[in-house]
Scaffold this motif. Sequence first.
Motif, PDB file in Angstrom:
ATOM      1  N   PHE A  80      17.880 -10.319  -9.492  1.00  0.00           N
ATOM      2  CA  PHE A  80      19.039 -10.170  -8.600  1.00  0.00           C
ATOM      3  C   PHE A  80      20.127 -10.937  -9.635  1.00  0.00           C
ATOM      4  O   PHE A  80      19.919 -12.135 -10.028  1.00  0.00           O
ATOM      5  N   TRP A  81      21.040 -10.370 -10.149  1.00  0.00           N
ATOM      6  CA  TRP A  81      21.958 -10.915 -11.325  1.00  0.00           C
ATOM      7  C   TRP A  81      23.272 -11.470 -10.534  1.00  0.00           C
ATOM      8  O   TRP A  81      24.103 -12.197 -11.072  1.00  0.00           O
ATOM      9  N   GLY A  82      23.409 -10.883  -9.126  1.00  0.00           N
ATOM     10  CA  GLY A  82      24.848 -11.427  -8.365  1.00  0.00           C
ATOM     11  C   GLY A  82      24.324 -11.958  -7.186  1.00  0.00           C
ATOM     12  O   GLY A  82      23.061 -12.710  -7.186  1.00  0.00           O
ATOM     13  N   LYS A  83      25.036 -11.750  -6.152  1.00  0.00           N
ATOM     14  CA  LYS A  83      24.701 -12.310  -4.898  1.00  0.00           C
ATOM     15  C   LYS A  83      23.419 -11.621  -4.331  1.00  0.00           C
ATOM     16  O   LYS A  83      23.299 -10.418  -4.720  1.00  0.00           O
ATOM     17  N   LYS A  84      22.613 -12.471  -3.662  1.00  0.00           N
ATOM     18  CA  LYS A  84      21.144 -11.998  -3.502  1.00  0.00           C
ATOM     19  C   LYS A  84      21.181 -11.235  -2.080  1.00  0.00           C
ATOM     20  O   LYS A  84      20.652 -10.086  -1.882  1.00  0.00           O
ATOM     21  N   GLU A  85      21.761 -11.942  -0.957  1.00  0.00           N
ATOM     22  CA  GLU A  85      21.783 -11.488   0.253  1.00  0.00           C
ATOM     23  C   GLU A  85      22.639 -10.328   0.259  1.00  0.00           C
ATOM     24  O   GLU A  85      23.579 -10.182  -0.348  1.00  0.00           O
ATOM     25  N   ASP A  86      22.559  -9.434   1.387  1.00  0.00           N
ATOM     26  CA  ASP A  86      23.242  -8.702   1.632  1.00  0.00           C
ATOM     27  C   ASP A  86      24.358  -8.635   2.810  1.00  0.00           C
ATOM     28  O   ASP A  86      24.020  -8.613   4.036  1.00  0.00           O
ATOM     29  N   LYS A  87      25.601  -8.910   2.347  1.00  0.00           N
ATOM     30  CA  LYS A  87      26.725  -9.352   3.253  1.00  0.00           C
ATOM     31  C   LYS A  87      27.389  -7.943   3.799  1.00  0.00           C
ATOM     32  O   LYS A  87      28.080  -8.364   4.640  1.00  0.00           O
ATOM     33  N   THR A  88      26.972  -6.905   3.426  1.00  0.00           N
ATOM     34  CA  THR A  88      27.494  -5.667   3.834  1.00  0.00           C
ATOM     35  C   THR A  88      27.149  -5.141   5.397  1.00  0.00           C
ATOM     36  O   THR A  88      27.655  -4.514   5.691  1.00  0.00           O
ATOM     37  N   SER A  89      25.674  -5.718   5.413  1.00  0.00           N
ATOM     38  CA  SER A  89      25.156  -5.179   6.561  1.00  0.00           C
ATOM     39  C   SER A  89      25.616  -5.504   8.002  1.00  0.00           C
ATOM     40  O   SER A  89      25.438  -4.542   8.784  1.00  0.00           O
ATOM     41  N   PHE A  90      26.123  -6.626   8.126  1.00  0.00           N
ATOM     42  CA  PHE A  90      26.399  -6.919   9.429  1.00  0.00           C
ATOM     43  C   PHE A  90      27.501  -5.938  10.026  1.00  0.00           C
ATOM     44  O   PHE A  90      27.448  -5.827  11.112  1.00  0.00           O
TER      45      PHE A  90
ATOM     46  N   LYS B  55      27.265 -11.266 -17.562  1.00  0.00           N
ATOM     47  CA  LYS B  55      27.587 -12.298 -16.521  1.00  0.00           C
ATOM     48  C   LYS B  55      28.776 -12.837 -16.186  1.00  0.00           C
ATOM     49  O   LYS B  55      29.296 -12.951 -14.914  1.00  0.00           O
ATOM     50  N   PRO B  56      29.784 -12.731 -17.330  1.00  0.00           N
ATOM     51  CA  PRO B  56      31.169 -13.155 -17.059  1.00  0.00           C
ATOM     52  C   PRO B  56      31.921 -12.260 -15.950  1.00  0.00           C
ATOM     53  O   PRO B  56      32.931 -12.531 -15.309  1.00  0.00           O
TER      54      PRO B  56
END
Lengths: 92, 92
Positions: A80-90, B55-56
């Motif tokens: 995972f290079w960005g956010k890990k969790e999925d914030k779109t699901s909710f 990354k940036p």
Amino acid sequence: MYVVLVYDISQEKNGAKRWSKVFKISKKYLSHIQNSVFEGEISKPQLVQLQQEMKPYIDTEWDSVIVFKSRQEKWLDKEFWGKKEDKTSFFL
Amino acid sequence: MYVVLVYDISQEKNGAKRWSKVFKISKKYLSHIQNSVFEGEISKPQLVQLQQEMKPYIDTEWDSVIVFKSRQEKWLDKEFWGKKEDKTSFFL
């Protein structure tokens, strides 16, 4: 087997409805890990069933659905290079 | 190794520009197979370089980039359930 399913549903021809159907069917069988990406352990018959359920909602001229299949999850590493969790699901 | 890179760049905070950068950097190293999906054979050092370049432009609060890695392409089967060719490439 372990699969990663990625889709790109066009907005053409009432695409929002197709997108929602494809999302819900994917979620029945797999885990949601990114906006249009699902993954999970699935048997061959289940995958066939998933494909059959999804088929009516895929426009073969406009939509793309790609399934990557690995015999075992351990053969597929994940970063995972960005956010890990999925914030779109909710809100889906 | 063989990788599949999928990204979901948020529209928050000037996301269109980040999306375009992430797209271009991915395209330098991998093949475009779906709107936000790339794949290809890549060496470990190249993948590190790709990550550094990208990354940036990844907002770790909003954007998701997932890289699936397989030691060999033959361990990863691929099925196309919708259109096969990528019709989105030509205007990008």
